[in-house]
Structure formats: C-alpha cells, structure tokens
Design a protein around this motif. Structure first.
Motif, PDB file in Angstrom:
ATOM      1  N   THR A  89       0.827  -1.206   0.000  1.00  0.00           N
ATOM      2  CA  THR A  89       0.000   0.000   0.000  1.00  0.00           C
ATOM      3  C   THR A  89       0.860   1.253   0.000  1.00  0.00           C
ATOM      4  O   THR A  89       0.551   2.224  -0.691  1.00  0.00           O
ATOM      5  CB  THR A  89      -0.945  -0.002   1.223  1.00  0.00           C
ATOM      6  N   VAL A  90       1.959   1.242   0.751  1.00  0.00           N
ATOM      7  CA  VAL A  90       2.879   2.386   0.772  1.00  0.00           C
ATOM      8  C   VAL A  90       3.406   2.651  -0.637  1.00  0.00           C
ATOM      9  O   VAL A  90       3.376   3.781  -1.127  1.00  0.00           O
ATOM     10  CB  VAL A  90       4.058   2.151   1.750  1.00  0.00           C
ATOM     11  N   VAL A  91       3.888   1.613  -1.294  1.00  0.00           N
ATOM     12  CA  VAL A  91       4.464   1.760  -2.640  1.00  0.00           C
ATOM     13  C   VAL A  91       3.409   2.246  -3.632  1.00  0.00           C
ATOM     14  O   VAL A  91       3.655   3.180  -4.402  1.00  0.00           O
ATOM     15  CB  VAL A  91       5.096   0.427  -3.105  1.00  0.00           C
ATOM     16  N   ARG A 106       0.110   9.487  -4.701  1.00  0.00           N
ATOM     17  CA  ARG A 106      -0.996  10.172  -4.025  1.00  0.00           C
ATOM     18  C   ARG A 106      -0.511  10.871  -2.750  1.00  0.00           C
ATOM     19  O   ARG A 106      -0.916  11.998  -2.464  1.00  0.00           O
ATOM     20  CB  ARG A 106      -2.103   9.168  -3.693  1.00  0.00           C
ATOM     21  N   ILE A 107       0.371  10.227  -2.005  1.00  0.00           N
ATOM     22  CA  ILE A 107       0.862  10.782  -0.746  1.00  0.00           C
ATOM     23  C   ILE A 107       1.800  11.964  -0.992  1.00  0.00           C
ATOM     24  O   ILE A 107       1.677  13.014  -0.370  1.00  0.00           O
ATOM     25  CB  ILE A 107       1.582   9.694   0.092  1.00  0.00           C
ATOM     26  N   MET A 108       2.740  11.795  -1.903  1.00  0.00           N
ATOM     27  CA  MET A 108       3.796  12.796  -2.100  1.00  0.00           C
ATOM     28  C   MET A 108       3.471  13.834  -3.183  1.00  0.00           C
ATOM     29  O   MET A 108       4.127  14.856  -3.260  1.00  0.00           O
ATOM     30  CB  MET A 108       5.119  12.111  -2.436  1.00  0.00           C
ATOM     31  N   ILE A 153       3.665   9.144   5.644  1.00  0.00           N
ATOM     32  CA  ILE A 153       3.382   7.812   5.103  1.00  0.00           C
ATOM     33  C   ILE A 153       2.738   6.932   6.164  1.00  0.00           C
ATOM     34  O   ILE A 153       1.718   6.286   5.909  1.00  0.00           O
ATOM     35  CB  ILE A 153       4.666   7.167   4.547  1.00  0.00           C
ATOM     36  N   ASN A 154       3.299   6.902   7.360  1.00  0.00           N
ATOM     37  CA  ASN A 154       2.736   6.071   8.426  1.00  0.00           C
ATOM     38  C   ASN A 154       1.348   6.540   8.829  1.00  0.00           C
ATOM     39  O   ASN A 154       0.469   5.722   9.117  1.00  0.00           O
ATOM     40  CB  ASN A 154       3.678   6.031   9.636  1.00  0.00           C
ATOM     41  N   ALA A 155       1.122   7.861   8.825  1.00  0.00           N
ATOM     42  CA  ALA A 155      -0.209   8.392   9.140  1.00  0.00           C
ATOM     43  C   ALA A 155      -1.219   7.964   8.083  1.00  0.00           C
ATOM     44  O   ALA A 155      -2.368   7.628   8.398  1.00  0.00           O
ATOM     45  CB  ALA A 155      -0.155   9.912   9.244  1.00  0.00           C
TER      46      ALA A 155
END
Length: 106
Positions: A40-42, A47-49, A91-93
């Motif tokens: 999911t992180v990858v 979207r996150i960054m 990312i962790n949030a």
C-alpha cells in the motif's frame, strides 16, 4: 405460513461476520497485514507525495521496514533528505500504523 427458524439456522446467524472483519482476521492469521501495508505504501507514493515528486521518482520499494526511493533529481533528493522524518510520518499516518521505520533516498 412462515417457517420457524430451526436451531441450526439461528446458530448460523451467530457465525455471520462482516466481510471487512473476516478479511482482517484472515490477514492476521496468515501474517499478511505487514506485507499488504508495504504494498500500500508503494502504490500510494504518488498520491501521498504528489505528482511533482512522483514524476521524478524512478523506483520505490520497501525492505525490512525501510522505504527506499530512487529519485532522478538531485535537488529534490536533497530537499527530501532534509524532510526525511516528516515524509516517514506522513506515510505512516496515511497507512494508519507504524509501517516504515526509515526512509532512504537513493
């Protein structure tokens, strides 16, 4: 005429769990939740960054709770190295748990 539920039918009702809970239990039983979080992180990197960072990102992968990011821009790499802790927190949030312990920019 309505049929009265037999004891076997009412016991089945007790076994019914929401699909979400069933999937969570399955992931926990097979110890797959950690791997799913890494994937999911990858997949969420853009979207996150944001689009600007994603365009200059060549590779993103997770190994041993470390996020490795290969960038094509030295100035961007320098900027992200300075904000490494904030990137990890974001990312962790987003995932909702402590998936990444360290971020390494290559």
């Amino acid at each position: 005429m309505l049929k009265k539920p037999t004891s076997s039918e009412s016991s089945r009702q007790a076994d019914i769990v929401p699909l979400k809970d069933g999937i969570k239990a399955l992931l926990k039983a097979y110890r797959l939740q950690g791997k799913l979080n890494e994937v999911t992180v990858v997949s969420s990197w853009e979207r996150i960054m944001g689009k600007a960072v994603a365009l200059k990102t060549q590779e993103v992968y997770v190994s041993n709770r470390k996020l490795f990011v290969r960038l094509s821009s030295a100035p961007l790499k320098h900027e992200l190295v300075m904000a490494k802790t904030r990137v990890m927190e974001i990312i962790n949030a987003e995932i909702g748990e402590q998936v990444i312990q360290e971020v390494i920019f290559l």
